[in-house]
Scaffold this motif. Structure first.
Motif, PDB file in Angstrom:
ATOM      1  N   VAL A  63       0.715  -0.902  -0.109  1.00  0.00           N
ATOM      2  CA  VAL A  63      -0.252  -0.097  -0.006  1.00  0.00           C
ATOM      3  C   VAL A  63       0.827   1.298  -0.104  1.00  0.00           C
ATOM      4  O   VAL A  63       0.763   2.100  -0.882  1.00  0.00           O
ATOM      5  CB  VAL A  63      -1.174  -0.035   1.204  1.00  0.00           C
ATOM      6  CG1 VAL A  63      -1.692   1.326   1.341  1.00  0.00           C
ATOM      7  CG2 VAL A  63      -1.870  -1.136   1.151  1.00  0.00           C
ATOM      8  N   GLN A  64       1.885   1.141   0.892  1.00  0.00           N
ATOM      9  CA  GLN A  64       2.776   2.340   0.898  1.00  0.00           C
ATOM     10  C   GLN A  64       3.526   2.556  -0.324  1.00  0.00           C
ATOM     11  O   GLN A  64       3.582   3.758  -0.580  1.00  0.00           O
ATOM     12  CB  GLN A  64       3.811   2.161   1.983  1.00  0.00           C
ATOM     13  CG  GLN A  64       4.675   3.618   2.523  1.00  0.00           C
ATOM     14  CD  GLN A  64       3.587   4.362   2.987  1.00  0.00           C
ATOM     15  OE1 GLN A  64       2.617   4.328   3.831  1.00  0.00           O
ATOM     16  NE2 GLN A  64       3.776   5.784   2.284  1.00  0.00           N
ATOM     17  N   ASN A  65       3.836   1.660  -0.923  1.00  0.00           N
ATOM     18  CA  ASN A  65       4.711   1.628  -2.323  1.00  0.00           C
ATOM     19  C   ASN A  65       3.645   2.285  -3.584  1.00  0.00           C
ATOM     20  O   ASN A  65       4.140   3.216  -4.153  1.00  0.00           O
ATOM     21  CB  ASN A  65       5.188   0.544  -2.829  1.00  0.00           C
ATOM     22  CG  ASN A  65       6.313   0.204  -1.931  1.00  0.00           C
ATOM     23  OD1 ASN A  65       7.024   0.679  -1.274  1.00  0.00           O
ATOM     24  ND2 ASN A  65       6.702  -1.326  -2.013  1.00  0.00           N
ATOM     25  N   ILE A  66       2.577   2.012  -3.284  1.00  0.00           N
ATOM     26  CA  ILE A  66       1.634   2.502  -4.486  1.00  0.00           C
ATOM     27  C   ILE A  66       1.368   3.994  -3.985  1.00  0.00           C
ATOM     28  O   ILE A  66       1.152   4.939  -4.860  1.00  0.00           O
ATOM     29  CB  ILE A  66       0.331   1.877  -4.554  1.00  0.00           C
ATOM     30  CG1 ILE A  66       0.338   0.396  -5.204  1.00  0.00           C
ATOM     31  CG2 ILE A  66      -0.750   2.592  -5.221  1.00  0.00           C
ATOM     32  CD1 ILE A  66       0.782   0.629  -6.617  1.00  0.00           C
ATOM     33  N   VAL A  67       1.251   4.367  -2.683  1.00  0.00           N
ATOM     34  CA  VAL A  67       0.619   5.516  -2.262  1.00  0.00           C
ATOM     35  C   VAL A  67       1.970   6.715  -2.724  1.00  0.00           C
ATOM     36  O   VAL A  67       1.790   7.733  -3.341  1.00  0.00           O
ATOM     37  CB  VAL A  67       0.546   5.787  -0.703  1.00  0.00           C
ATOM     38  CG1 VAL A  67       0.713   7.138  -0.300  1.00  0.00           C
ATOM     39  CG2 VAL A  67      -0.767   5.105  -0.324  1.00  0.00           C
ATOM     40  N   ASP A  68       3.128   6.172  -2.388  1.00  0.00           N
ATOM     41  CA  ASP A  68       4.235   6.965  -2.647  1.00  0.00           C
ATOM     42  C   ASP A  68       4.486   7.012  -4.212  1.00  0.00           C
ATOM     43  O   ASP A  68       4.920   8.374  -4.698  1.00  0.00           O
ATOM     44  CB  ASP A  68       5.878   6.250  -2.308  1.00  0.00           C
ATOM     45  CG  ASP A  68       5.964   6.282  -0.629  1.00  0.00           C
ATOM     46  OD1 ASP A  68       5.186   7.129  -0.009  1.00  0.00           O
ATOM     47  OD2 ASP A  68       6.438   5.343  -0.250  1.00  0.00           O
ATOM     48  N   PHE A  69       4.071   6.461  -5.053  1.00  0.00           N
ATOM     49  CA  PHE A  69       4.047   6.020  -6.613  1.00  0.00           C
ATOM     50  C   PHE A  69       3.120   7.412  -6.929  1.00  0.00           C
ATOM     51  O   PHE A  69       3.300   8.470  -7.740  1.00  0.00           O
ATOM     52  CB  PHE A  69       3.898   5.000  -7.183  1.00  0.00           C
ATOM     53  CG  PHE A  69       3.711   5.073  -8.657  1.00  0.00           C
ATOM     54  CD1 PHE A  69       4.856   5.138  -9.554  1.00  0.00           C
ATOM     55  CD2 PHE A  69       2.511   5.279  -9.105  1.00  0.00           C
ATOM     56  CE1 PHE A  69       4.756   5.279 -10.750  1.00  0.00           C
ATOM     57  CE2 PHE A  69       2.487   5.199 -10.688  1.00  0.00           C
ATOM     58  CZ  PHE A  69       3.209   5.299 -11.493  1.00  0.00           C
TER      59      PHE A  69
ATOM     60  N   LYS B  14     -11.792  -2.689  -0.735  1.00  0.00           N
ATOM     61  CA  LYS B  14     -11.027  -2.396   0.658  1.00  0.00           C
ATOM     62  C   LYS B  14      -9.417  -1.942   0.418  1.00  0.00           C
ATOM     63  O   LYS B  14      -9.229  -1.029   0.791  1.00  0.00           O
ATOM     64  CB  LYS B  14     -10.976  -3.626   1.315  1.00  0.00           C
ATOM     65  CG  LYS B  14     -10.320  -3.457   2.728  1.00  0.00           C
ATOM     66  CD  LYS B  14     -10.622  -4.662   3.546  1.00  0.00           C
ATOM     67  CE  LYS B  14      -9.888  -4.450   5.023  1.00  0.00           C
ATOM     68  NZ  LYS B  14      -9.720  -5.835   5.647  1.00  0.00           N
ATOM     69  N   ALA B  15      -8.853  -2.636  -0.666  1.00  0.00           N
ATOM     70  CA  ALA B  15      -7.485  -2.221  -0.754  1.00  0.00           C
ATOM     71  C   ALA B  15      -7.322  -0.572  -1.130  1.00  0.00           C
ATOM     72  O   ALA B  15      -6.273   0.185  -0.841  1.00  0.00           O
ATOM     73  CB  ALA B  15      -6.596  -3.225  -1.759  1.00  0.00           C
ATOM     74  N   MET B  16      -8.156  -0.393  -2.151  1.00  0.00           N
ATOM     75  CA  MET B  16      -7.860   0.919  -3.157  1.00  0.00           C
ATOM     76  C   MET B  16      -8.294   1.819  -2.081  1.00  0.00           C
ATOM     77  O   MET B  16      -7.776   3.127  -1.991  1.00  0.00           O
ATOM     78  CB  MET B  16      -8.714   1.005  -4.246  1.00  0.00           C
ATOM     79  CG  MET B  16      -8.191  -0.122  -5.170  1.00  0.00           C
ATOM     80  SD  MET B  16      -6.523  -0.020  -5.464  1.00  0.00           S
ATOM     81  CE  MET B  16      -6.229   1.407  -6.189  1.00  0.00           C
ATOM     82  N   LYS B  17      -9.467   1.672  -0.938  1.00  0.00           N
ATOM     83  CA  LYS B  17      -9.801   2.675  -0.121  1.00  0.00           C
ATOM     84  C   LYS B  17      -8.539   3.098   0.782  1.00  0.00           C
ATOM     85  O   LYS B  17      -8.229   4.136   1.459  1.00  0.00           O
ATOM     86  CB  LYS B  17     -10.911   2.233   0.712  1.00  0.00           C
ATOM     87  CG  LYS B  17     -12.089   2.214  -0.162  1.00  0.00           C
ATOM     88  CD  LYS B  17     -13.481   1.991   0.733  1.00  0.00           C
ATOM     89  CE  LYS B  17     -14.648   2.068   0.014  1.00  0.00           C
ATOM     90  NZ  LYS B  17     -16.220   1.642   0.593  1.00  0.00           N
ATOM     91  N   ALA B  18      -7.778   1.929   1.218  1.00  0.00           N
ATOM     92  CA  ALA B  18      -6.525   2.111   2.110  1.00  0.00           C
ATOM     93  C   ALA B  18      -5.568   2.948   1.300  1.00  0.00           C
ATOM     94  O   ALA B  18      -4.805   3.758   1.959  1.00  0.00           O
ATOM     95  CB  ALA B  18      -5.995   0.809   2.386  1.00  0.00           C
TER      96      ALA B  18
END
Length: 306
Positions: free
Chosen positions: A229-235, A253-257
């Protein structure tokens, strides 16, 4: 003696009913073609028209990666004259069933006949093939040709009709590909990034010039963690991406995170819309067809990212 004769006659009648239920090729009833996914069922319909009866096991919102065959499915498969499945481990939990049934009837994994140089691999696990071949129109044509070939072998009297239907279908697919490229060109180059729940759109990205990122791997059966999740957020933050997409057959659920993670970093991300990935829309709707599903996805992506 009468009882034995009665049982014998009953057995013959039941056998006759069983043969009719299977729709044996060459009999008066239409051959029964069973497919796993809606995408394959739609392609069979385009090629065979009303020459066959078509039954798809996996309907709208169904995730083939996690799908387990029910008792009813097994009965349907037993009745089938021809079975088409995607292969490339898309229906991982059903692979053994198909291998056993190949010994008694025509069972074809259309993805397994696509040349390896056309199959994408998992970057992290090169031994794994990407099964989502329907999102590259050119590759889908190769797979569809296997449908036509098999149907023509099983129903030789309709071979010419199948060939004409295939030609007409491929013309529609060519037009779809050109239309998609035109629509994608409306998105600024730096914004041509598609982020979804799992890696279902790599073929789409490769064929239409978009970068694709998925939170999970090729299969929704794979786990994702806080680091993913953090890697996607950083990207997303680094590249100033404004929208991510949920999938009709995968929990949001995952995309909301991911959205919450970006918000904590002061970056606003919105859900750009729902895409059809492993399953199509409801039968009787435009999205319930391959071309309608594809167009829905393209319009949703472009309208959210441009």
């Amino acid at each position: 003696m009468k009882k034995i004769l009665f049982l014998f006659i009953t057995a013959i009648l039941l056998a006759g009913c069983s043969n009719n239920a299977r729709g044996d090729i060459g009999k008066d009833t239409k051959p029964l073609v069973v497919t796993t996914t809606g995408q394959i069922a739609d392609a069979v319909k385009e090629i065979a028209g009303d020459q066959v009866e078509i039954k798809s096991l996996m309907g709208p919102g169904v995730d083939p990666h996690l799908y387990k065959a029910t008792q009813g499915d097994l009965q349907t498969l037993e009745k089938a004259d021809i079975i088409f499945y995607n292969g490339l481990e898309l229906e991982g939990k059903m692979s053994d069933i198909f291998e056993k049934m190949k010994k008694e009837k025509t069972v074809v994994g259309i993805g397994d006949i696509v040349p390896q140089d056309q199959i994408l691999k998992d970057e992290a696990h090169p031994e794994l093939s990407d099964p989502h071949i329907w999102f590259d129109i050119n590759v889908w044509e190769i797979a569809t040709k296997e449908l036509t070939k098999t149907l023509s072998e099983e129903l030789p009297n309709s071979k010419e009709e199948f060939a004409k239907n295939e030609e007409a279908f491929f013309k529609k697919l060519s037009d779809l590909s050109d239309w998609t490229d035109q629509r994608i060109s409306e998105i600024p180059e730096k914004q041509r990034v598609l982020v979804t729940a799992h890696d279902a759109f790599n073929y789409f990205g490769k064929s239409h010039g978009m970068e694709v990122r998925g939170l999970q791997g090729l299969s929704t059966d794979s786990e994702y963690g806080l680091k993913d999740v953090q890697n996607i957020v950083d990207f997303l933050v680094k590249n100033n991406i404004k929208a991510v997409f949920i999938e009709s057959s995968v929990s949001d659920k995952a995309m909301k995170a991911v959205i919450e993670g970006a918000k904590e970093k002061g970056h606003t991300i919105q859900i750009g819309g729902e895409l059809y990935s492993d399953a199509m829309g409801a039968e009787g709707t435009e999205e319930g067809t391959y071309i309608g599903m594809y167009k829905h996805n393209v319009n949703t992506i472009v309208d959210s990212l441009k």
